[in-house]
Design a protein around this motif. Sequence first.
Motif, PDB file in Angstrom:
ATOM      1  N   GLY A   1      -4.834   7.890   3.630  1.00  0.00           N
ATOM      2  CA  GLY A   1      -5.809   7.105   3.818  1.00  0.00           C
ATOM      3  C   GLY A   1      -7.058   7.131   4.878  1.00  0.00           C
ATOM      4  N   GLU A   2      -7.605   6.580   5.382  1.00  0.00           N
ATOM      5  CA  GLU A   2      -8.860   6.716   6.267  1.00  0.00           C
ATOM      6  C   GLU A   2      -8.993   5.778   7.490  1.00  0.00           C
ATOM      7  OE1 GLU A   2     -12.483   6.714   4.232  1.00  0.00           O
ATOM      8  OE2 GLU A   2     -12.010   7.905   2.522  1.00  0.00           O
ATOM      9  N   ILE A   3      -9.536   6.205   8.613  1.00  0.00           N
ATOM     10  CA  ILE A   3      -9.711   5.232   9.680  1.00  0.00           C
ATOM     11  C   ILE A   3     -11.057   5.355  10.160  1.00  0.00           C
ATOM     12  CG2 ILE A   3      -8.864   7.116  11.283  1.00  0.00           C
ATOM     13  CD1 ILE A   3      -7.672   4.634  12.908  1.00  0.00           C
ATOM     14  N   HIS A   4     -11.569   4.297  10.379  1.00  0.00           N
ATOM     15  CA  HIS A   4     -13.140   4.310  10.754  1.00  0.00           C
ATOM     16  C   HIS A   4     -12.895   3.345  12.033  1.00  0.00           C
ATOM     17  CE1 HIS A   4     -14.308   5.935   7.317  1.00  0.00           C
ATOM     18  NE2 HIS A   4     -13.319   5.307   6.568  1.00  0.00           N
TER      19      HIS A   4
ATOM     20  N   ALA B   1       0.835  -1.413  -0.028  1.00  0.00           N
ATOM     21  CA  ALA B   1      -0.050   0.009   0.013  1.00  0.00           C
ATOM     22  C   ALA B   1       0.720   1.339  -0.112  1.00  0.00           C
ATOM     23  CB  ALA B   1      -0.890   0.065   1.291  1.00  0.00           C
ATOM     24  N   LEU B   2       0.320   2.463  -0.375  1.00  0.00           N
ATOM     25  CA  LEU B   2       0.914   3.717  -0.279  1.00  0.00           C
ATOM     26  C   LEU B   2       0.971   4.035   1.105  1.00  0.00           C
ATOM     27  CD1 LEU B   2       2.318   5.928  -2.157  1.00  0.00           C
ATOM     28  CD2 LEU B   2       0.084   6.937  -2.192  1.00  0.00           C
ATOM     29  N   GLY B   3       2.349   4.210   1.582  1.00  0.00           N
ATOM     30  CA  GLY B   3       2.268   4.384   3.080  1.00  0.00           C
ATOM     31  C   GLY B   3       3.608   4.901   3.390  1.00  0.00           C
ATOM     32  N   ASN B   4       3.689   5.047   4.709  1.00  0.00           N
ATOM     33  CA  ASN B   4       5.182   5.529   5.604  1.00  0.00           C
ATOM     34  C   ASN B   4       5.420   4.299   6.483  1.00  0.00           C
ATOM     35  OD1 ASN B   4       7.050   6.875   7.404  1.00  0.00           O
ATOM     36  ND2 ASN B   4       7.542   8.055   5.760  1.00  0.00           N
ATOM     37  N   THR B   5       6.490   3.536   6.265  1.00  0.00           N
ATOM     38  CA  THR B   5       6.811   2.415   7.390  1.00  0.00           C
ATOM     39  C   THR B   5       6.690   2.868   8.914  1.00  0.00           C
ATOM     40  OG1 THR B   5       8.017   1.180   5.745  1.00  0.00           O
ATOM     41  CG2 THR B   5       8.296   0.621   8.076  1.00  0.00           C
ATOM     42  N   GLU B   6       7.619   4.127   8.995  1.00  0.00           N
ATOM     43  CA  GLU B   6       7.591   4.732  10.434  1.00  0.00           C
ATOM     44  C   GLU B   6       6.097   5.341  11.063  1.00  0.00           C
ATOM     45  OE1 GLU B   6       9.683   8.301  12.678  1.00  0.00           O
ATOM     46  OE2 GLU B   6      10.421   7.866  10.592  1.00  0.00           O
ATOM     47  N   MET B   7       5.342   6.003   9.997  1.00  0.00           N
ATOM     48  CA  MET B   7       4.184   6.616  10.550  1.00  0.00           C
ATOM     49  C   MET B   7       3.124   5.407  10.662  1.00  0.00           C
ATOM     50  SD  MET B   7       4.669   9.694  10.902  1.00  0.00           S
ATOM     51  CE  MET B   7       6.461   9.312  11.539  1.00  0.00           C
ATOM     52  N   LEU B   8       3.230   4.514   9.986  1.00  0.00           N
ATOM     53  CA  LEU B   8       2.223   3.618  10.003  1.00  0.00           C
ATOM     54  C   LEU B   8       2.471   2.652  11.313  1.00  0.00           C
ATOM     55  CD1 LEU B   8      -0.243   1.853   8.754  1.00  0.00           C
ATOM     56  CD2 LEU B   8       1.396   0.451   7.581  1.00  0.00           C
ATOM     57  N   GLY B   9       3.684   2.533  11.561  1.00  0.00           N
ATOM     58  CA  GLY B   9       4.042   1.560  12.766  1.00  0.00           C
ATOM     59  C   GLY B   9       3.582   2.323  13.960  1.00  0.00           C
TER      60      GLY B   9
ATOM     61  N   TYR C   1      -6.637  -2.968   3.915  1.00  0.00           N
ATOM     62  CA  TYR C   1      -7.409  -2.956   5.227  1.00  0.00           C
ATOM     63  C   TYR C   1      -6.831  -3.460   6.438  1.00  0.00           C
ATOM     64  CZ  TYR C   1     -11.358  -1.782   1.855  1.00  0.00           C
ATOM     65  OH  TYR C   1     -11.965  -1.355   0.683  1.00  0.00           O
ATOM     66  N   ILE C   2      -6.524  -2.879   7.363  1.00  0.00           N
ATOM     67  CA  ILE C   2      -5.952  -3.249   8.597  1.00  0.00           C
ATOM     68  C   ILE C   2      -6.956  -3.046   9.710  1.00  0.00           C
ATOM     69  CG2 ILE C   2      -4.006  -3.379  10.168  1.00  0.00           C
ATOM     70  CD1 ILE C   2      -2.334  -1.680   8.081  1.00  0.00           C
ATOM     71  N   ASP C   3      -7.288  -4.263  10.284  1.00  0.00           N
ATOM     72  CA  ASP C   3      -8.123  -4.226  11.474  1.00  0.00           C
ATOM     73  C   ASP C   3      -7.491  -4.517  12.907  1.00  0.00           C
ATOM     74  OD1 ASP C   3     -10.655  -3.723   9.964  1.00  0.00           O
ATOM     75  OD2 ASP C   3     -10.360  -6.165   9.586  1.00  0.00           O
ATOM     76  N   VAL C   4      -7.636  -3.790  13.810  1.00  0.00           N
ATOM     77  CA  VAL C   4      -7.215  -3.829  15.061  1.00  0.00           C
ATOM     78  C   VAL C   4      -8.380  -3.973  16.106  1.00  0.00           C
ATOM     79  CG1 VAL C   4      -5.753  -2.833  17.240  1.00  0.00           C
ATOM     80  CG2 VAL C   4      -5.147  -2.627  14.916  1.00  0.00           C
ATOM     81  N   TRP C   5      -8.600  -4.788  16.783  1.00  0.00           N
ATOM     82  CA  TRP C   5      -9.936  -5.054  17.432  1.00  0.00           C
ATOM     83  C   TRP C   5      -9.563  -5.653  18.888  1.00  0.00           C
ATOM     84  CZ3 TRP C   5     -11.168 -10.109  18.469  1.00  0.00           C
ATOM     85  CH2 TRP C   5     -10.629 -11.120  17.734  1.00  0.00           C
TER      86      TRP C   5
ATOM     87  N   THR D   1     -14.963  -4.350  19.269  1.00  0.00           N
ATOM     88  CA  THR D   1     -14.463  -3.021  18.919  1.00  0.00           C
ATOM     89  C   THR D   1     -13.480  -3.141  17.895  1.00  0.00           C
ATOM     90  OG1 THR D   1     -15.390  -2.276  21.035  1.00  0.00           O
ATOM     91  CG2 THR D   1     -13.954  -0.604  19.726  1.00  0.00           C
ATOM     92  N   ALA D   2     -13.705  -2.218  16.732  1.00  0.00           N
ATOM     93  CA  ALA D   2     -12.595  -2.461  15.710  1.00  0.00           C
ATOM     94  C   ALA D   2     -12.301  -1.180  15.105  1.00  0.00           C
ATOM     95  CB  ALA D   2     -12.921  -3.284  14.487  1.00  0.00           C
ATOM     96  N   PHE D   3     -10.932  -0.842  15.152  1.00  0.00           N
ATOM     97  CA  PHE D   3     -10.501   0.501  14.528  1.00  0.00           C
ATOM     98  C   PHE D   3      -9.870  -0.147  12.941  1.00  0.00           C
ATOM     99  CE2 PHE D   3     -10.465   1.798  18.668  1.00  0.00           C
ATOM    100  CZ  PHE D   3     -10.563   3.275  18.424  1.00  0.00           C
ATOM    101  N   THR D   4     -10.467   0.297  11.678  1.00  0.00           N
ATOM    102  CA  THR D   4     -10.079  -0.176  10.576  1.00  0.00           C
ATOM    103  C   THR D   4      -9.170   1.282   9.967  1.00  0.00           C
ATOM    104  OG1 THR D   4     -11.801  -1.589  10.372  1.00  0.00           O
ATOM    105  CG2 THR D   4     -10.960  -1.143   8.293  1.00  0.00           C
ATOM    106  N   ILE D   5      -8.168   0.665   9.293  1.00  0.00           N
ATOM    107  CA  ILE D   5      -7.390   1.528   8.527  1.00  0.00           C
ATOM    108  C   ILE D   5      -7.504   1.252   7.108  1.00  0.00           C
ATOM    109  CG2 ILE D   5      -4.998   2.472   8.139  1.00  0.00           C
ATOM    110  CD1 ILE D   5      -4.190   1.255  11.035  1.00  0.00           C
ATOM    111  N   MET D   6      -7.660   2.355   6.349  1.00  0.00           N
ATOM    112  CA  MET D   6      -7.847   2.114   4.783  1.00  0.00           C
ATOM    113  C   MET D   6      -6.730   2.763   4.267  1.00  0.00           C
ATOM    114  SD  MET D   6     -11.911   2.606   4.537  1.00  0.00           S
ATOM    115  CE  MET D   6     -11.969   2.575   2.868  1.00  0.00           C
TER     116      MET D   6
END
Length: 311
Positions: A288-291, A196-204, A236-240, A300-305
Amino acid sequence: MVLFLIIIIVLLFGVIFFQYGMQKKNGENLRYTYEKLHEIVEKQTAEKLLVVTDDQELQKLLVAINHLLEAKQITNADHAKVEMSMRKMLSNVSHDLKTPLTVILGYIEILQTDQMLSEEERQALLKKVQMKTYELMELIHKFFDLAKLESGDKDIELTRVCINEVCQENILSFYDLLTTKGFSVHIDIPEKPLYALGNTEMLGRVLNNLISNAIAYGNDGKTLGMAVRSDEKMVYIDVWDKGKGISESHIDKVFERMYTLEDSRNRLYQGSGLGLTITKRLVEALGGEIHLSSIPYEKTAFTIMLKRVKF
């Protein structure tokens, strides 16, 4: 012949009177438009200009003016919201900085005035002063980070990131803590690499925030999960977790700056109400987006798109 001339004269007078009437009506409409517009601007009302007229040019002008009024009203509403948010933020910043400073000053006063302290007790107090100072510095850094993110001054380089690797590294870094706390961990990360388009440090950092949040507020459920999935356009990344969750009435507010309702989860950093706000700003900076979705004690799930990048 005379009759024909009389008819022409009557028609000419009729045209003149009609034009005069139209001009008078247009003058009245323009005068009303000016006075009403002045009143709307002066009183800052949400009214629109409503004028009944057959003049197409005046109709176009009224439409344009109403568009401008609507834009101005939206701007005023946004400004009022930002101003209210800033006042709340300044109040919370003052409180959040004052609390650790008061504790630090209390410890220092004890060190200065209590001559009966043993060396062991003195060192213990100095250790507490050091820890509180670190907490204060961390909090100040969070305020600066949020200010940079919201001002657009923080440059984040976007590249192709292997989502599988970043997620595995971050969840594994919490494995010992999760085991110690008795959490059941569910990981669903596909073997096939997803980019995905991103940044390893910021996504971490985003994942670190969300996992820490799930541990702190999902402790009742003793369950934490991470899942990675995709479609043609997004990853999509789900943390729940299965903790107490967030009521439906609060879901839309948890990402707001300085939102510190007691039942909310937005207390990652010493109750500052900045944790989820910073997380959202970081995700947005990654394009991206987060929901959030929440059913208390079920999931309870936080989803990163993030935008998917293919080979």
